[in-house]
Design an enzyme around this catalytic site. Structure first.
Site, PDB file in Angstrom:
ATOM      1  N   ASP B  84       1.395  15.112  33.416  1.00  0.00           N
ATOM      2  CA  ASP B  84       2.348  13.950  33.018  1.00  0.00           C
ATOM      3  C   ASP B  84       3.575  14.841  33.999  1.00  0.00           C
ATOM      4  OD1 ASP B  84       4.861  12.825  32.454  1.00  0.00           O
ATOM      5  OD2 ASP B  84       4.885  13.294  30.492  1.00  0.00           O
ATOM      6  N   TRP B 109       0.650  23.162  29.051  1.00  0.00           N
ATOM      7  CA  TRP B 109      -0.379  23.024  27.495  1.00  0.00           C
ATOM      8  C   TRP B 109      -1.955  22.756  28.700  1.00  0.00           C
ATOM      9  CZ3 TRP B 109      -3.294  18.172  26.226  1.00  0.00           C
ATOM     10  CH2 TRP B 109      -3.026  17.137  26.973  1.00  0.00           C
ATOM     11  N   ASP B 128       3.570  23.803  34.623  1.00  0.00           N
ATOM     12  CA  ASP B 128       4.979  23.508  35.637  1.00  0.00           C
ATOM     13  C   ASP B 128       5.089  23.978  36.576  1.00  0.00           C
ATOM     14  OD1 ASP B 128       4.535  21.126  34.566  1.00  0.00           O
ATOM     15  OD2 ASP B 128       5.597  21.562  32.692  1.00  0.00           O
TER      16      ASP B 128
END
Lengths: 172, 181
Positions: B84, B109, B128
Site C-alpha cells: 500500500d 509488515w 517503507d
C-alpha cells in the site's frame, strides 16, 4: 542502503541476510528467488506474525520494539518472565493453534534467542501454552509490568541493560 | 492309514493338476494376464492415491490470477500482493532498495505472495523508505491477507517508519525474506 545492508549482514552473520545482501548487490530479482531459503513452519509463522515489528531476524529498533535476538531467552530465567512472554496480548491472542504457538515460542526462545536462555531452561509444552492463553495479560500498564520483570532479569540473570530501553520515556 | 491322509490327497491333487494343464496353457494364461494388465492400470484405491500425489492446483485469488513477474514498476508485480503506497521502483529506488536520501524502515509488515512462475509462496517484507515527503508515483493498494488496524502487524495502511529518524513516508519496497512453509 546497499552498503548498509552489507554491513548489517556482516555484523549479524546469518545466511538469510547474507543471501539477501548478495542478491541486492547483483540486482537480479530471480537470483533472490532461486537462492531464497525455505523457512521452517515455526520460522514462517514468526516472520509472518511477529517479524514485521520484531524484525525478520529478531533485530528491531530497541526503543520502539523489544529486540528478541540473543535476548528473549533471558525471560526464561524467572517464573514470572517465562509466564510473561507466553501471556503477552499479541502472543496469547495470535491466530495460531496451541501446537503452532508452542513451536513458535520455543523457536523464538531457544533458536532466535540463541544462548540467552539459561542452561537448564526447558521448552514450553503445549499444555503450558494452552494454560497461558487462557489467562492473557491485560494489565493496563503493560510497559511498567515489563520493566519490573526485566529489571530483575538484569539484576539476577545477567540480562543486558539494553533490554530496559523499550518503553523508556523519550526526550522530546 | 487315516481318512485325511495328507500325502495321498496332495499326491492326487498334484497328478490331476499335472495331467489337466499343459505348459502351453500356463504360458498362454500368463501371457493373457500380462497383456490385459495395462488395460486395468489402477484399481480405484490406487487411482485415489495417485490423484492425491499429483500437485494440487492452488485456488488463485484475483491478484494472483493477474500477477506477473517481469515488471516491478506495476502494481500487479507478484511481490506487491499486499503493498500500500508508492512503489520505490518508480521513485528512484529498487524493489528492495530505498531511493537515495531516504532511510529504510527497520520495521515492516510481512505478507505471503505467490510467485506464478515457480508456483511457490514467499514471505515478503514491505519495508517503507522514510525521511522525505511522499514520492507520489505508482500508487498501489493490494490487500492480500491484510488485517484491520487493530491487528497492526497485518495492516498495510500503517506507516512503517518506526525506528528511523523521521516518520515521513516516501515509498514502499517489497523485500523477499524466504520461502514459506
Amino acid at each position: 542502503m546497499r552498503g548498509a545492508s552489507a554491513g548489517l549482514a556482516a555484523a549479524i552473520g546469518t545466511a538469510a541476510l547474507a543471501l539477501a545482501a548478495t542478491a541486492a548487490l547483483a540486482g537480479d530479482n530471480y537470483a533472490t528467488e532461486r537462492k531464497a531459503i525455505t523457512l521452517s513452519p515455526a520460522q514462517t509463522q514468526f516472520i509472518l506474525r511477529c517479524g514485521g515489528c520484531h524484525g525478520t531476524l529478531g533485530e528491531s529498533p530497541q526503543k520502539s520494539v523489544p529486540t528478541l535476538r540473543r535476548s528473549v531467552g533471558y525471560f526464561l530465567c524467572t517464573p514470572e518472565g517465562r509466564d510473561y512472554i507466553a501471556r503477552l496480548p499479541n502472543v496469547s491472542r495470535s491466530p495460531l493453534t496451541d501446537q503452532q504457538l508452542t513451536d513458535v515460542i520455543n523457536w523464538v526462545a531457544f533458536e532466535l534467542g540463541e544462548h540467552s536462555a539459561p542452561a537448564g531452561a526447558v521448552r514450553y509444552t503445549v499444555e503450558e501454552i494452552a494454560a497461558a492463553r487462557a489467562r492473557p495479560l491485560h494489565a493496563p500498564a503493560l510497559n511498567d509490568y515489563r520493566r519490573g520483570i526485566v529489571t530483575k532479569l538484569v539484576k539476577s540473570c545477567g540480562a543486558p541493560r539494553a533490554m530496559l530501553e523499550y518503553g523508556r520515556p523519550r526526550k522530546l | 492309514m487315516g481318512r485325511f491322509d495328507i500325502d495321498n490327497i496332495s499326491e492326487r491333487f498334484a497328478r490331476r493338476l499335472a495331467g489337466g494343464t499343459s505348459r502351453r496353457s500356463v504360458l498362454s494364461r500368463l501371457g493373457l494376464a500380462l497383456v490385459a494388465a495395462p488395460v486395468f492400470p489402477l484399481l480405484p484405491v490406487e487411482r485415489g492415491k495417485a490423484h492425491a500425489q499429483a500437485p494440487a492446483e492452488p485456488v488463485l485469488s484475483d491478484f494472483q490470477k493477474n500477477a506477473q513477474t517481469k515488471d516491478d514498476t506495476q502494481c500487479n508485480y507478484w511481490r506487491y500482493c499486499a503493498i500500500d503506497g508508492s512503489l520505490c521502483t518508480c521513485c528512484g529506488g529498487g524493489v528492495h532498495t530505498c531511493p537515495a536520501g531516504t532511510q529504510p524502515s527497520l520495521t515492516s509488515w510481512v505478507g505471503t505472495c505467490y510467485n506464478p512462475d515457480d508456483k511457490r509462496s514467499y514471505l515478503i517484507a514491505y519495508r517503507d523508505c522514510c525521511g522525505t515527503s511522499s514520492c507520489g508515483h505508482c500508487s498501489c493498494d493490494n490487500t492480500e491477507e491484510a488485517t484491520p488496524a487493530y491487528r497492526p502487524q497485518g495492516n498495510n495502511e500503517i506507516i512503517w517508519c518506526f525506528g528511523t529518524s523521521s516518520m515521513a513516508y516516501h515509498c514502499s519496497t517489497a523485500a523477499l525474506v524466504g520461502v514459506a512453509s
